[in-house]
Motif scaffolding. Structure first.
Motif, mmCIF file in Angstrom:
data_model
loop_
_atom_site.group_PDB
_atom_site.id
_atom_site.type_symbol
_atom_site.label_atom_id
_atom_site.label_comp_id
_atom_site.label_asym_id
_atom_site.label_seq_id
_atom_site.Cartn_x
_atom_site.Cartn_y
_atom_site.Cartn_z
ATOM 1 N N ASP A 1 20.033 19.111 23.171
ATOM 2 C CA ASP A 1 20.021 19.515 24.443
ATOM 3 C C ASP A 1 21.818 19.654 24.632
ATOM 4 O OD1 ASP A 1 20.374 19.499 27.231
ATOM 5 O OD2 ASP A 1 18.231 19.528 27.302
ATOM 6 N N LYS A 2 22.025 20.701 25.185
ATOM 7 C CA LYS A 2 23.446 21.141 25.442
ATOM 8 C C LYS A 2 24.006 20.345 26.522
ATOM 9 C CE LYS A 2 22.480 25.149 28.470
ATOM 10 N NZ LYS A 2 22.528 26.607 28.415
ATOM 11 N N ASN A 3 23.280 19.542 27.438
ATOM 12 C CA ASN A 3 23.847 18.861 28.590
ATOM 13 C C ASN A 3 23.845 17.330 28.000
ATOM 14 O OD1 ASN A 3 23.285 21.043 30.203
ATOM 15 N ND2 ASN A 3 21.292 20.587 30.223
ATOM 16 N N PHE A 4 23.369 17.099 26.751
ATOM 17 C CA PHE A 4 23.717 15.435 26.444
ATOM 18 C C PHE A 4 25.188 15.089 26.338
ATOM 19 C CE2 PHE A 4 19.050 15.131 24.144
ATOM 20 C CZ PHE A 4 18.501 15.079 25.382
ATOM 21 N N THR B 1 26.661 15.978 23.031
ATOM 22 C CA THR B 1 26.870 17.372 22.698
ATOM 23 C C THR B 1 28.128 17.871 23.430
ATOM 24 O OG1 THR B 1 24.546 17.669 22.946
ATOM 25 C CG2 THR B 1 25.798 19.673 22.920
ATOM 26 N N GLN B 2 28.362 17.174 24.625
ATOM 27 C CA GLN B 2 29.578 17.268 25.346
ATOM 28 C C GLN B 2 30.740 16.609 24.396
ATOM 29 O OE1 GLN B 2 29.824 19.185 28.317
ATOM 30 N NE2 GLN B 2 27.638 19.537 27.754
ATOM 31 N N GLN B 3 30.469 15.761 24.001
ATOM 32 C CA GLN B 3 31.808 15.079 22.891
ATOM 33 C C GLN B 3 31.860 15.878 21.528
ATOM 34 O OE1 GLN B 3 30.620 11.203 21.397
ATOM 35 N NE2 GLN B 3 32.322 10.260 22.643
ATOM 36 N N LEU B 4 30.774 16.779 21.313
ATOM 37 C CA LEU B 4 31.062 17.532 20.092
ATOM 38 C C LEU B 4 31.938 18.725 20.515
ATOM 39 C CD1 LEU B 4 27.581 17.673 18.444
ATOM 40 C CD2 LEU B 4 29.730 16.394 17.818
ATOM 41 N N PHE B 5 31.624 19.151 21.800
ATOM 42 C CA PHE B 5 32.331 20.414 22.386
ATOM 43 C C PHE B 5 33.747 19.992 22.523
ATOM 44 C CE2 PHE B 5 28.444 22.050 25.037
ATOM 45 C CZ PHE B 5 27.928 22.594 23.749
ATOM 46 N N LYS B 6 34.340 18.765 22.606
ATOM 47 C CA LYS B 6 35.536 18.385 22.893
ATOM 48 C C LYS B 6 36.390 18.023 21.408
ATOM 49 C CE LYS B 6 34.841 16.872 27.465
ATOM 50 N NZ LYS B 6 34.695 15.412 28.524
ATOM 51 N N ASN B 7 35.347 17.466 20.507
ATOM 52 C CA ASN B 7 35.925 17.164 19.346
ATOM 53 C C ASN B 7 34.905 17.426 18.345
ATOM 54 O OD1 ASN B 7 37.012 15.897 17.256
ATOM 55 N ND2 ASN B 7 36.854 13.682 18.027
ATOM 56 N N ASP B 8 35.232 18.375 17.386
ATOM 57 C CA ASP B 8 34.171 18.780 16.393
ATOM 58 C C ASP B 8 34.104 17.811 15.271
ATOM 59 O OD1 ASP B 8 36.542 19.432 15.300
ATOM 60 O OD2 ASP B 8 35.789 21.724 14.774
ATOM 61 N N ARG B 9 35.072 16.928 15.159
ATOM 62 C CA ARG B 9 34.875 16.257 13.932
ATOM 63 C C ARG B 9 34.006 14.967 14.104
ATOM 64 N NH1 ARG B 9 40.757 14.044 12.817
ATOM 65 N NH2 ARG B 9 39.733 13.458 10.812
ATOM 66 N N VAL B 10 33.105 14.866 13.056
ATOM 67 C CA VAL B 10 31.942 13.865 13.070
ATOM 68 C C VAL B 10 31.811 13.106 11.702
ATOM 69 C CG1 VAL B 10 30.417 15.216 14.818
ATOM 70 C CG2 VAL B 10 30.341 15.708 12.420
ATOM 71 N N ALA B 11 31.060 12.141 11.984
ATOM 72 C CA ALA B 11 30.770 11.320 10.738
ATOM 73 C C ALA B 11 29.092 11.176 10.670
ATOM 74 C CB ALA B 11 31.214 10.022 10.520
ATOM 75 N N VAL C 1 12.122 23.679 24.886
ATOM 76 C CA VAL C 1 13.324 23.661 26.087
ATOM 77 C C VAL C 1 14.254 24.588 25.784
ATOM 78 C CG1 VAL C 1 14.921 21.731 26.961
ATOM 79 C CG2 VAL C 1 12.757 21.052 26.231
ATOM 80 N N ASP C 2 14.558 25.076 26.906
ATOM 81 C CA ASP C 2 15.423 26.252 26.582
ATOM 82 C C ASP C 2 17.002 25.866 26.481
ATOM 83 O OD1 ASP C 2 16.032 25.740 29.206
ATOM 84 O OD2 ASP C 2 15.311 27.568 29.890
ATOM 85 N N THR C 3 17.270 24.609 26.648
ATOM 86 C CA THR C 3 18.826 24.058 26.712
ATOM 87 C C THR C 3 18.871 23.466 25.103
ATOM 88 O OG1 THR C 3 17.930 22.002 27.536
ATOM 89 C CG2 THR C 3 18.826 23.599 29.079
ATOM 90 N N GLU C 4 18.235 23.825 24.399
ATOM 91 C CA GLU C 4 18.066 23.039 22.860
ATOM 92 C C GLU C 4 19.084 24.112 22.122
ATOM 93 O OE1 GLU C 4 16.561 20.187 21.245
ATOM 94 O OE2 GLU C 4 16.694 19.855 23.467
ATOM 95 N N ILE C 5 20.092 23.597 21.582
ATOM 96 C CA ILE C 5 21.125 24.438 20.757
ATOM 97 C C ILE C 5 21.088 23.940 19.394
ATOM 98 C CG2 ILE C 5 22.676 24.917 22.715
ATOM 99 C CD1 ILE C 5 24.440 22.725 22.071
ATOM 100 N N LEU C 6 21.468 24.509 18.535
ATOM 101 C CA LEU C 6 21.571 24.202 17.088
ATOM 102 C C LEU C 6 23.036 23.889 16.631
ATOM 103 C CD1 LEU C 6 20.295 23.933 14.367
ATOM 104 C CD2 LEU C 6 20.546 26.397 14.148
ATOM 105 N N ILE C 7 23.358 22.747 15.962
ATOM 106 C CA ILE C 7 24.572 22.181 15.564
ATOM 107 C C ILE C 7 24.517 22.155 14.227
ATOM 108 C CG2 ILE C 7 26.066 20.501 15.572
ATOM 109 C CD1 ILE C 7 25.718 21.384 18.324
ATOM 110 N N GLU C 8 25.400 22.840 13.374
ATOM 111 C CA GLU C 8 25.605 22.876 12.298
ATOM 112 C C GLU C 8 26.881 21.933 11.637
ATOM 113 O OE1 GLU C 8 25.998 26.682 9.519
ATOM 114 O OE2 GLU C 8 28.030 26.527 10.227
ATOM 115 N N VAL C 9 26.639 21.387 10.836
ATOM 116 C CA VAL C 9 27.995 20.111 10.447
ATOM 117 C C VAL C 9 28.208 20.754 8.765
ATOM 118 C CG1 VAL C 9 28.321 17.897 9.669
ATOM 119 C CG2 VAL C 9 26.652 18.273 11.507
#
Length: 151
Positions: free
Chosen positions: A49-52, A55-65, A109-117
């Motif tokens: 969900d784009k509101n979680f 997700t807000q963290q990913l918008f600010k920092n795209d580096r993940v593990a 749910v229309d707030t579901e976004i797709l994240i590509e790693v």
């Protein structure tokens, strides 16, 4: 060991889908949570969900593990927009096939976004056929593999 052989080991350990731990961090505040992942195009995909908070963290920092059963992936996350807007709707089809219960519960749910790693660096802990432990370090940017026996 060559890159293709190491990648094959990674692909075999991950399969078509897994529930993986996703770690992210913003302002020295780390978070980890499970996400339902599907693998294709040499990338990892999950919806959220784009509101979680994650997700807000990913918008600010795209580096993940991400981690599952001895496979740790370090990479970058990219928001591809709404799940239903993906060309060919590949994720939606695979998610429905492999993760039906979650698909059925949340995909409307229309707030579901797709994240590509995109994997940048992968560390794999495994054993060979003789039960000798080893580590594989795959650097996708440099296209290198290090095989290290572990004793």
């Amino acid at each position: 060991m060559e890159l293709l052989e190491a990648k094959k080991i990674m692909d075999e350990k991950l399969g078509d889908y897994k529930i993986m731990a996703l770690a992210s961090c913003v302002d020295d505040y780390p978070m980890v949570r499970n996400v339902s992942c599907v693998f294709y195009n040499d990338k990892i995909y999950f919806k959220t969900d784009k509101n979680f908070r994650k997700t807000q963290q990913l918008f600010k920092n795209d580096r993940v593990a991400m981690c599952f059963n001895g496979v740790q992936v370090e990479g970058t996350a990219k928001n591809l927009g709404l799940v239903i807007d993906e060309p060919g709707r590949i994720f939606e089809k695979k998610y429905k096939e492999f993760l039906w219960q979650s698909y059925n519960a949340y995909s409307h749910v229309d707030t579901e976004i797709l994240i590509e790693v995109t994997p940048k660096f992968v560390e794999i802990w495994d054993e060979d056929k003789d039960r000798n432990a080893f580590q594989l370090f795959i650097d996708f940017d440099k296209e290198t593999v290090e095989y290290k026996p572990y004793d």
